[in-house]
Design a protein around this motif. Structure first.
Motif, mmCIF file in Angstrom:
data_model
loop_
_atom_site.group_PDB
_atom_site.id
_atom_site.type_symbol
_atom_site.label_atom_id
_atom_site.label_comp_id
_atom_site.label_asym_id
_atom_site.label_seq_id
_atom_site.Cartn_x
_atom_site.Cartn_y
_atom_site.Cartn_z
ATOM 1 N N GLN A 1 0.857 -1.177 0.000
ATOM 2 C CA GLN A 1 0.000 0.000 0.000
ATOM 3 C C GLN A 1 0.900 1.236 0.000
ATOM 4 N N LYS A 2 0.302 2.404 0.114
ATOM 5 C CA LYS A 2 1.086 3.635 0.109
ATOM 6 C C LYS A 2 1.577 3.953 1.523
ATOM 7 N N MET B 1 4.182 6.549 3.644
ATOM 8 C CA MET B 1 4.986 7.770 3.645
ATOM 9 C C MET B 1 5.924 7.694 4.846
ATOM 10 N N GLN C 1 8.562 3.748 0.426
ATOM 11 C CA GLN C 1 8.130 5.119 0.667
ATOM 12 C C GLN C 1 7.667 5.825 -0.613
ATOM 13 N N VAL C 2 6.451 6.332 -0.591
ATOM 14 C CA VAL C 2 5.938 7.040 -1.763
ATOM 15 C C VAL C 2 6.514 8.441 -1.878
ATOM 16 N N ASN C 3 7.045 8.982 -0.803
ATOM 17 C CA ASN C 3 7.542 10.360 -0.807
ATOM 18 C C ASN C 3 9.038 10.473 -1.032
ATOM 19 N N TYR D 1 0.198 13.144 -0.918
ATOM 20 C CA TYR D 1 0.572 11.735 -1.043
ATOM 21 C C TYR D 1 -0.562 10.810 -0.616
ATOM 22 N N PRO E 1 -1.154 8.812 1.949
ATOM 23 C CA PRO E 1 -0.720 7.441 2.212
ATOM 24 C C PRO E 1 -1.692 6.681 3.104
ATOM 25 N N ASP E 2 -1.645 5.369 2.994
ATOM 26 C CA ASP E 2 -2.422 4.507 3.878
ATOM 27 C C ASP E 2 -1.760 4.428 5.249
#
Length: 131
Positions: free
Chosen positions: A23-24, A26, A44-46, A72, A74-75
């Motif tokens: 999942q997302k 951050m 990490q999405v960021n 972002y 995030p989850d």
């Protein structure tokens, strides 16, 4: 030793156990590289890479941290927490995350040790989006 060594492995194990690594997520601060090390990909999405160290302190990493969090979306959010962790959590982190729509899901405590004893706290706070 009376304390766990660094909370990174426990945080990684928790994230994996709830499927968060798909999942997302951050991450804040350079301490996130320790959590990332337990995965075969950057979680990490960021950050463009797992070794990207240009993350500042929590809430100081962006000119507008709430906008960054919302962008972002995030989850999960992982925040390393150093010395005075409880005080920082209550004064800064918890109100910010609550305002952003997140709840503390897991606390991974830990300390860095040297030959004289424990040197510095290195805990990880894992927040989950309230959906």
């Amino acid at each position: 030793y009376l304390y766990p060594y660094c909370g990174a492995q426990d945080a990684a194990n928790y994230l994996r156990s709830v499927g968060a690594d798909h999942q997302k997520i951050m991450g804040y601060g350079y301490g996130m590289v320790a959590v990332d090390a337990y995965f075969d990909h950057n979680i990490q999405v960021n950050r463009p890479t797992a070794y990207f160290h240009h993350g500042g302190e929590f809430i100081k990493s962006s000119a507008d941290p709430m906008a960054e969090l919302k962008r972002y979306d995030p989850d999960y959010v992982v925040i390393p927490c150093w010395d005075a962790c409880e005080a920082t959590l209550k004064a800064n982190i918890e109100p910010f995350m609550r305002d952003g729509g997140y709840s503390l899901a897991h606390f991974s405590d830990g300390y860095l040790f040297d030959k004289r004893g424990w040197d510095v706290r290195q805990a990880y706070l894992v927040y989950r989006k309230n959906r």
